[in-house]
Design a protein around this motif. Sequence first.
Motif, PDB file in Angstrom:
ATOM      1  N   UNK A 150     -16.144  10.860 -42.221  1.00 18.01           N
ATOM      2  CA  UNK A 150     -14.842  11.368 -42.663  1.00 18.01           C
ATOM      3  C   UNK A 150     -13.847  10.209 -42.589  1.00 18.01           C
ATOM      4  N   UNK A 151     -13.056  10.040 -43.611  1.00 17.46           N
ATOM      5  CA  UNK A 151     -12.060   8.954 -43.642  1.00 17.46           C
ATOM      6  C   UNK A 151     -10.993   9.186 -42.571  1.00 17.46           C
ATOM      7  N   UNK A 152     -10.722   8.185 -41.744  1.00 18.41           N
ATOM      8  CA  UNK A 152      -9.771   8.359 -40.638  1.00 18.41           C
ATOM      9  C   UNK A 152      -8.382   8.793 -41.117  1.00 18.41           C
ATOM     10  N   UNK A 153      -7.771   8.087 -42.071  1.00 17.59           N
ATOM     11  CA  UNK A 153      -6.395   8.508 -42.420  1.00 17.59           C
ATOM     12  C   UNK A 153      -6.315   9.865 -43.123  1.00 17.59           C
ATOM     13  N   UNK A 154      -7.419  10.344 -43.662  1.00 14.04           N
ATOM     14  CA  UNK A 154      -7.392  11.632 -44.371  1.00 14.04           C
ATOM     15  C   UNK A 154      -7.937  12.780 -43.534  1.00 14.04           C
ATOM     16  N   UNK A 155      -8.497  12.471 -42.383  1.00 17.78           N
ATOM     17  CA  UNK A 155      -9.222  13.498 -41.623  1.00 17.78           C
ATOM     18  C   UNK A 155      -8.304  14.630 -41.172  1.00 17.78           C
ATOM     19  N   UNK A 156      -8.804  15.844 -41.265  1.00 19.33           N
ATOM     20  CA  UNK A 156      -8.104  17.003 -40.711  1.00 19.33           C
ATOM     21  C   UNK A 156      -8.648  17.185 -39.303  1.00 19.33           C
ATOM     22  N   UNK A 157      -7.746  17.139 -38.324  1.00 20.94           N
ATOM     23  CA  UNK A 157      -8.217  17.326 -36.952  1.00 20.94           C
ATOM     24  C   UNK A 157      -8.461  18.811 -36.712  1.00 20.94           C
ATOM     25  N   UNK A 158      -9.533  19.115 -36.056  1.00 27.40           N
ATOM     26  CA  UNK A 158      -9.867  20.528 -35.859  1.00 27.40           C
ATOM     27  C   UNK A 158     -10.536  20.742 -34.511  1.00 27.40           C
ATOM     28  N   UNK A 159     -10.392  21.980 -34.032  1.00 23.21           N
ATOM     29  CA  UNK A 159     -11.181  22.407 -32.871  1.00 23.21           C
ATOM     30  C   UNK A 159     -12.418  23.104 -33.429  1.00 23.21           C
ATOM     31  N   UNK A 160     -13.560  22.777 -32.870  1.00 20.80           N
ATOM     32  CA  UNK A 160     -14.778  23.435 -33.317  1.00 20.80           C
ATOM     33  C   UNK A 160     -15.411  24.154 -32.123  1.00 20.80           C
ATOM     34  N   UNK A 161     -15.713  25.425 -32.323  1.00 17.23           N
ATOM     35  CA  UNK A 161     -16.299  26.230 -31.242  1.00 17.23           C
ATOM     36  C   UNK A 161     -17.783  26.397 -31.516  1.00 17.23           C
ATOM     37  N   UNK A 162     -18.574  25.873 -30.604  1.00 21.18           N
ATOM     38  CA  UNK A 162     -20.024  25.923 -30.764  1.00 21.18           C
ATOM     39  C   UNK A 162     -20.558  27.088 -29.937  1.00 21.18           C
ATOM     40  N   UNK A 163     -21.227  28.017 -30.604  1.00 17.49           N
ATOM     41  CA  UNK A 163     -21.717  29.193 -29.898  1.00 17.49           C
ATOM     42  C   UNK A 163     -23.219  29.145 -29.716  1.00 17.49           C
ATOM     43  N   UNK A 164     -23.630  29.668 -28.601  1.00 25.47           N
ATOM     44  CA  UNK A 164     -25.053  29.854 -28.354  1.00 25.47           C
ATOM     45  C   UNK A 164     -25.225  31.318 -27.956  1.00 25.47           C
ATOM     46  N   UNK A 165     -26.450  31.717 -27.665  1.00 23.69           N
ATOM     47  CA  UNK A 165     -26.688  33.116 -27.312  1.00 23.69           C
ATOM     48  C   UNK A 165     -25.896  33.505 -26.073  1.00 23.69           C
ATOM     49  N   UNK A 166     -25.467  34.750 -26.060  1.00 26.68           N
ATOM     50  CA  UNK A 166     -24.637  35.227 -24.947  1.00 26.68           C
ATOM     51  C   UNK A 166     -25.448  35.375 -23.657  1.00 26.68           C
ATOM     52  N   UNK A 167     -26.746  35.611 -23.795  1.00 30.13           N
ATOM     53  CA  UNK A 167     -27.592  35.777 -22.608  1.00 30.13           C
ATOM     54  C   UNK A 167     -28.747  34.782 -22.633  1.00 30.13           C
ATOM     55  N   UNK A 168     -29.265  34.493 -21.451  1.00 29.41           N
ATOM     56  CA  UNK A 168     -30.323  33.479 -21.344  1.00 29.41           C
ATOM     57  C   UNK A 168     -31.721  34.084 -21.458  1.00 29.41           C
ATOM     58  N   UNK A 169     -31.811  35.410 -21.428  1.00 30.20           N
ATOM     59  CA  UNK A 169     -33.135  36.044 -21.504  1.00 30.20           C
ATOM     60  C   UNK A 169     -33.168  37.040 -22.668  1.00 30.20           C
TER      61      UNK A 169
END
Length: 568
Positions: A469-488
């Motif tokens: 992504x080009x630095x001067x054009x980049x849109x800064x964003x928060x990204x939420x990475x999800x995984x399964x809610x339970x481990x089993x």
Amino acid sequence: MTDTTANNKEITPKANFIHQLVEKDLAEGKNNGRVLTRFPPEPNGYLHIGHAKSICLNFGIAQKFGGLTNLRFDDTNPEKEEDEYVKSIMEDVRWLGFDWGDRLYYASDFFQNLYDFAVQLIREGKAYVDDQDAETISEQKGSPTRPGVESPFRSRSIEENLLLFEGMKNGDFDEGSKVLRAKIDMASPNMHMRDPILYRIMKTPHHRTGDKWVIYPLYDFAHGQCDYWEGITHSVCTLEFEVHRPLYDWFIDQLKDSDYRPRQIEFARLNLTYTVMSKRKLLELVRDKYVSGWDDPRMPTISGLRRRGYTPASIRNFADRVGVTKVEGTSDVTLLEHSVREDLNKTALRVMGVINPLKVVITNYPEGQTEEMDAINNPEDPEAGIRTVPFTREIYIEQDDFMENPPNKFFRLSPGREVRLRYAYFVTCTDVVKDDQGNIVEVHCTYDPASRGGNSPDGRKVKSTIHWVSVPHAIEAEVRLYDRLFTVEDPAGDKERDFKEYLNPDSLVVMPRCFVEPSVKDASPLSHYQFERLGYFNVDPDSNPEKMVFNRTVLLKDAWSKEKSKGA
Ligand code: ATP
Ligand code: MG
């Protein structure tokens, strides 16, 4: 939050055993060829993926056989029911692509009819007021192998019962001091036939009837009669109601004045790995703030899946794929993930976004220059066309795509190595800039101007293509990475431990400083994208012009169809 891609016409459910039963009824001329199904949620929580299966099934039957479907709120318990749930349920059913037209019902619409029917049963000597408390009544019910004990109040006179029941209705008695019971058979092998409770006293205002009623019918006394009064032809429900069917039939026998009766058909409920489906448990997660709300993208709720980036079509396809059977089982969540991946592959625009940024300076690229590079919007959809992506001297790449001392099998960027920047140029790493602690803060490269568009100038090959992504054009964003809610796989299956002990502590990882290409700038909430090489993402409703927020819907790699991903 409606999705215009969703409409009733798209759905062509595959045939199942319920379709065959309906077909047979039609062939026999039952109900004068009428087909009317219903989806009957209790408004005591948000709908989940299991309800979606029931919705698709009920509306699907009507659609297939030229019938209609009612939406009915089974609102017989004022202690747990709220308007918020009614609203969310209607929104979710519509979003899934179904329409109940003007056939919106509430069990509470029938409170007077149910009361009158109860009075009829008393008059016919088929119901009585019992003064015993719930615990005693329950003890007297016996067990499937031991007959029950008749209540000492079972032989009350019709006149006394009528007076007492009216008193119950008028609020003359305390909660828990009296109930109305059907007089059926305390020795029946079917426990539900052992003088079931029809009415209880509850001095709780109701979300629709206010404080008009202080007695409320039990679900079992309401459900079948509502089906009957609405004219439902096929009443589809989950397997646990099979044993209630003789009781429902008994009520209809007392009521019916024609040949018509709703036909109850049971099917196995949907269970899904790595999650819980009981509304009580989901409510607990929301109430005690283990998740951000009913629409938390990790929840198996329809609103959670929507926020996570699932599409109506993907959920309908999943419901169709899991099929309809009479055998309890658990579906693999990877099948649900496969369904959304398959749908988004066809529809989501491709963009470049960097989640773990590493700055790259292309030292022989002119300062201040911007080139617009052509990029394909969706290789699966020629109609989607192309866009341009700005390229400049400074870009971000993914930290993972660079290694200073790479092992043998690492083919991405490293000192002296040439790679392709997608849609842009071949670049070769010349230098690494480190801070005082020795962390890499910047990578220097040179580019080959003859490779514009990412095409090899002389047949020379590079082993990898990376996004940027080009630095001067980049849109800064928060990204939420999800995984399964339970481990089993089955968090509720362990009776020794609380299901919450199996919550996955890493089910949400927030990446606060990500960069996405500028084409996403004005995307509206819930818009879908594929971030090239990373997965499918959508714009979260928390997103705003100051700070865009994306949710990761699903990774690109398909655990369900492993064969396919090998070829990818
Ligand atoms: P409750 O315990 O509150 O009754 P419920 O999950 O049965 O919870 P309802 O609101 O009564 O919720 O369900 C509405 C409809 O959805 C019912 O017809 C029910 O059979 C169906 N349904 C609920 N859960 C599932 C599931 N997991 N799979 C398929 N259908 C379901
Ligand atoms: Mg229920």
